[in-house]
Design an enzyme around this catalytic site. Structure first.
Site, PDB file in Angstrom:
ATOM      1  N   ASP A   9       0.073   7.120  -3.775  1.00 19.02           N
ATOM      2  CA  ASP A   9      -0.963   6.678  -4.711  1.00 19.02           C
ATOM      3  C   ASP A   9      -1.226   7.683  -5.822  1.00 19.02           C
ATOM      4  OD1 ASP A   9      -1.379   4.260  -3.523  1.00 19.02           O
ATOM      5  OD2 ASP A   9      -3.277   4.779  -2.577  1.00 19.02           O
TER       6      ASP A   9
ATOM      7  N   HIS B  76       0.847  -1.184   0.000  1.00 21.86           N
ATOM      8  CA  HIS B  76       0.000   0.000   0.000  1.00 21.86           C
ATOM      9  C   HIS B  76       0.881   1.233   0.000  1.00 21.86           C
ATOM     10  CE1 HIS B  76      -4.085  -1.477   0.136  1.00 21.86           C
ATOM     11  NE2 HIS B  76      -3.759  -2.357   1.075  1.00 21.86           N
TER      12      HIS B  76
END
Length: 386
Positions: free
Chosen positions: A167, A136
């Site tokens: 991200d 992540h």
């Protein structure tokens, strides 16, 4: 290639994008392309991505259309390849090798459409020892050194910047840059290619200036002691008397002079260039800010060159006078959301539609893209998931 059902007016009007449904940076990258006018068709799977968010409020799916295809069912991959044949761009965010196993990897897609730009969004990239492991945002920015330099306390833990740095900044935006560059190449030379956008690569690239400062001796390799990491007393945040915060960015001398004058510590403030007295300066600034409310300090600094601004919450931000005047936030379908960015003088982007509900546009896309197999496959997918 046929024209989409309507002109969006954005700079990417006429560009067709197939998005294989995923989560995080892939959908955001596709949303950005859609905001810029591309006809983005999201290929959703039966049952959805399982994120738990109401699809009607998933703003990263705005301005798109959705079709339902089960890539694991007979005919599923062929249906996607029919879309690919008519597309300019494909975006997928699977682990390396998954798209190939499903029959929609780069080789299969480029064989059907040699001009295709095949965008791959991953955290670790398509190669390397960690390529096939789960991850992540926080892990991706951790190993690049980026997370380790964020935070005001050299003895405390790093500050986690939500998932914006990895991200979306290091991932989505680099994928979009790569896709647009490859699209230009494809239109000039008739040659498609694969764009490998890895969050670790993009996040490392974002820190290029810091690496230069480190090499030049202008940045210490630890957090909370540098000009831009919260260590500097005139570049950070300070609490106000009502529990709010003010953000200070008075880096240049002329802005700093205005800052200390308006703050009311012009005579008491120690020399800003004396690093040994930065702690003393910070204490003086903090004490002064605690004497008034956020609203009162906002009024003091508003319209000046002191480079001070109130720290607003997500719900407060749309009401800020500057953002309201620019239309930085818009409301569509009852949802307040950031407007498309950046802005274009001749081909402005707009919020044309709300979040695409899974499979809701199958019939329309089947007609517009001339892929009748979509309808029959979607019906079969719905039955199998019922």
């Amino acid at each position: 290639m046929t024209t989409p059902r309507q002109s969006s007016g954005g700079p990417l009007s006429g560009v067709r994008v197939v998005e294989l449904a995923g989560i995080g940076p892939g959908p955001f990258a596709a949303m950005l392309l859609a905001d810029l006018g591309a006809d983005v068709v999201r290929v959703d799977r039966p049952g959805g991505p399982g994120l738990g968010i109401d699809p009607a409020r998933d703003l990263t799916n705005r301005n798109k259309r959705s079709v339902l295809v089960d890539l694991k069912a007979d005919g599923g991959p062929d249906t996607v390849l029919d879309l690919v044949e008519r597309a300019d761009v494909l975006i997928e965010g699977y682990r390396p090798g998954v798209a190939e196993r499903l029959g929609v990897g780069p080789d299969a897609c480029l064989a059907r459409n040699p001009r295709l730009v095949y965008g791959r969004m991953t955290g670790w990239g398509q190669s390397g020892p960690l390529a096939h492991t789960a991850g992540h945002d926080i892990g991706y920015i951790a190993i690049t050194g980026t997370l380790g330099m964020i935070g005001p306390d050299p003895e405390g833990p790093p500050t986690v910047p939500a998932n914006l740095v990895g991200d979306y900044a290091g991932g989505s935006l680099y994928l979009v840059i790569g896709v647009l560059a490859a699209l230009q190449h494809a239109r000039t030379h008739g040659e498609g290619q694969v764009v490998d956008a890895a969050i670790v690569d993009g996040t490392a690239h974002l820190a290029t200036m810091i690496h230069g400062m480190l090499a030049a001796g202008g940045w210490q390799d630890r957090r909370g002691v540098n000009l831009l990491d919260g260590g500097c007393p005139f570049y950070g945040t300070y609490a106000t008397s009502d529990g709010g915060y003010m953000a200070v960015g008075a880096l240049e001398q002329q802005f700093y002079d205005e800052f200390v004058r308006l703050l009311g510590i012009e005579e008491a403030a120690p020399a800003r260039r004396d690093l040994a007295r930065w702690g003393e300066l910070r204490a003086a600034v903090a004490e002064r800010f605690r004497s008034r409310t956020r609203e009162e300090w906002t009024a003091v600094f508003e319209g000046t060159d002191a480079c001070v601004a109130p720290v607003l919450s997500l719900r407060e931000a749309p009401g800020h006078p500057h953002l309201a005047a620019r239309g930085t936030f818009v409301e569509h379908g009852g949802l307040v959301q950031p407007a498309p960015a950046p802005r274009f003088s001749a081909t402005p982007g707009t919020v044309r539609g709300g979040p695409a509900l899974p499979g809701a546009d199958t019939d329309e896309v089947a007609h517009d893209w001339a892929v009748p197999a979509l309808v029959s496959h979607a019906s079969a997918a719905k039955e199998s998931s019922a």
